[in-house]
Design a protein around this motif. Sequence first.
Motif, PDB file in Angstrom:
ATOM      1  N   LEU A 423       9.351  -4.970  -2.631  1.00 25.40           N
ATOM      2  CA  LEU A 423       8.608  -5.275  -1.398  1.00 25.40           C
ATOM      3  C   LEU A 423       9.577  -5.582  -0.260  1.00 25.40           C
ATOM      4  N   ASP A 424       9.101  -5.337   0.954  1.00 28.48           N
ATOM      5  CA  ASP A 424       9.977  -5.560   2.098  1.00 28.48           C
ATOM      6  C   ASP A 424      10.057  -7.032   2.512  1.00 28.48           C
ATOM      7  N   VAL A 425       9.107  -7.852   2.034  1.00 28.43           N
ATOM      8  CA  VAL A 425       9.244  -9.303   2.259  1.00 28.43           C
ATOM      9  C   VAL A 425       9.128  -9.980   0.894  1.00 28.43           C
ATOM     10  N   ASP A 426       9.925 -11.003   0.697  1.00 25.32           N
ATOM     11  CA  ASP A 426       9.808 -11.644  -0.612  1.00 25.32           C
ATOM     12  C   ASP A 426       8.868 -12.835  -0.552  1.00 25.32           C
ATOM     13  N   ARG A 429       8.657 -15.620   1.993  1.00 26.84           N
ATOM     14  CA  ARG A 429       8.175 -15.371   3.368  1.00 26.84           C
ATOM     15  C   ARG A 429       6.682 -15.066   3.380  1.00 26.84           C
ATOM     16  N   ARG A 430       6.088 -15.010   2.187  1.00 30.50           N
ATOM     17  CA  ARG A 430       4.633 -14.820   2.145  1.00 30.50           C
ATOM     18  C   ARG A 430       3.987 -16.183   1.853  1.00 30.50           C
ATOM     19  N   ARG A 436       0.983 -11.920   6.252  1.00 31.09           N
ATOM     20  CA  ARG A 436       1.794 -10.866   6.875  1.00 31.09           C
ATOM     21  C   ARG A 436       1.645  -9.637   6.009  1.00 31.09           C
ATOM     22  N   HIS A 437       1.483  -8.509   6.607  1.00 36.74           N
ATOM     23  CA  HIS A 437       1.461  -7.292   5.803  1.00 36.74           C
ATOM     24  C   HIS A 437       2.771  -7.140   5.077  1.00 36.74           C
ATOM     25  N   TRP A 438       2.713  -6.769   3.836  1.00 36.72           N
ATOM     26  CA  TRP A 438       3.929  -6.459   3.091  1.00 36.72           C
ATOM     27  C   TRP A 438       3.833  -5.022   2.617  1.00 36.72           C
ATOM     28  N   GLU A 439       4.955  -4.452   2.288  1.00 38.60           N
ATOM     29  CA  GLU A 439       4.956  -3.051   1.913  1.00 38.60           C
ATOM     30  C   GLU A 439       5.975  -2.811   0.815  1.00 38.60           C
TER      31      GLU A 439
END
Length: 595
Positions: A423-426, A429-430, A436-439
């Motif tokens: 994922l682009d955020v770990d 950070r969620r 926040r959208h994650w991808e």
Amino acid sequence: MGGDGAARAALRAHLALARLALRARAGARADRRADPRLRRPVQGVPARGRRRAAHALGARQADLSARALAGLSGRRGGRRARAASRRRLALHVRRARAHQPRSRDELHHGAARAARRRRARGRGARRARARAVRVARAGRLARAGRRARGVRARRRVVRGRRARPLSRAGLQAGRGHDRVRAAARAAARRRRWRIEVNAPGRPACEGGTPIRDTLLPFFRPALGTEEEEAVLGVLRSGWLTTGPQCERFEAAFQKLVDARHAITTSSCTTGLHLILHAAGVGAGDEVIVPAMTFPATANAVLHAGALPVLADVLPGRLTIDPAAARAAIGPRTRAIVAVHLAGWPAEMDALREIAAAHGLALVEDAAHAIGTRYRGRSAGTLGDAASFSFYANKNLTTCEGGMVTTERDDWARRIRVARLHGLDVDASRRDGRGYRHWEAVALGWKYNLNDLQAALGLAQMPKLGAWQTRRVAIDRRYRARLADVPGVEPLRGPDGGETSAHIFPVLLDTARIRIDRDAVLEALLAENVGVGVHYRALPLHRFFRDDLGFRAEDFPVATGASHRTLSLPIFPTLRDDEVDQVVAALDRIVRFYAR
Ligand SMILES: Cc1ncc(COP(=O)(O)O)c(C=O)c1O
């Protein structure tokens, strides 16, 4: 007669005064009887005996007084004299009743003789005490001597009788020289028995007494209230998984080893996998690893889709041999993994040169290396990336866990993404600050550490320095003591290397003893000393031999050492006397079985 008259007047005055005194005393006695706290107890004399004695004493004194009074009046047996005598008698009886003997001795022998007897007993007791102290001191010296010679004191039935301890208490209980002599004879018998049956050189596995009464564990964790509170704090915080504690732990570790990046992982093994992934190692590639290591080092290569290629290790050090590593390089080689075995750094300068010359990544398996240094730098900064372990017995533990350190920004980015599903955020950070959208941006794994574990690790950071100092002190003590033990050689490190003292392996010169390493392990366990083996070389394991086709004879140093190595306990709370016991146990075994 005038003289007699004056004497009688004086006597009357005296009697009047005595009556007054008696009345006052009778009042006080009545008070004492009424108030139990004021009663005077007489030890060892029963109340009935006390009364009888008082009576007898009073009667005797009263009789004497009556006779004196009669003599004074000059009219023996006269009516007035008899009346006076009766009054005196009554008075003395009352006085005598008021007098209570202080002890059984005083009751039977009178006060003066009782005092003489008390003084004599005092002298006798002083002499007996002095004798007992002398004997006890001699006993202590003898015991200290036996301890120094490794002979253990043990109570045994000697020729059908139970040996009595020659102790101060035993002596005091006994009376006279016979008892002392009997105790000395018993002690001599016990000494003879110990020397014959329990000789210092006889290992426990051969019927000797174990060096220790209880098992000394191979490792003892040293977690305390700080760790408990840290974990409880996370449990109460509302954020359990990778989050603020992991970030703080990473920052602290980065500072500790002075690395550019530090990234928490679920283990050293997953960290190695992430590093190899970040280095672009994949299917069809080869990675060189030492033949003497824990299977995880090679498994990580397999997880990355590549093939481990084994290289032999340096004799006496058991870290990868740079010459063997160079010889193992082929067209598909992408990386070399060096293991800092037991906490001693590998020959990193030589390996860096080889890696640079062939365009290979140099990876540190730093599972044992929290505190390891090499020529002024910490492990974790000696290659392109390193993976540490926080497994339960490591120098710092999070129960399970790991940390990757790297100097490369691009690798750090890839590792962060790959360790959590790609994922682009770990997770950190969620957090609760809003969605926040994650991808998913790449292939990833679930290799993150959680905040409970990170808090545990953080709580140990301030203690790490002192633990490290103690580990190194134990390492030095072992080396100093083992210098006199024949055929036992501690592992060495390279020039400019500083060990983390994570493990203390020794190599046995099995040519000098009649038993093999495994029998030595058993013998040490019989002495109540915990032991380990680090390690059996990879080609000796079924998976690496049968499934991957490695042959033991191709790695003579690693496989040879596998049959000769054993590790002794080392952990910060290990005491000096425990280190000495371990060495004494090993010494006794190798000497007993010497060829
Ligand atoms: C040399 C070596 N590498 C890797 C590992 C694996 O560590 P972890 O259990 O953290 O994955 C170990 C385990 O002790 C090890 O000794």
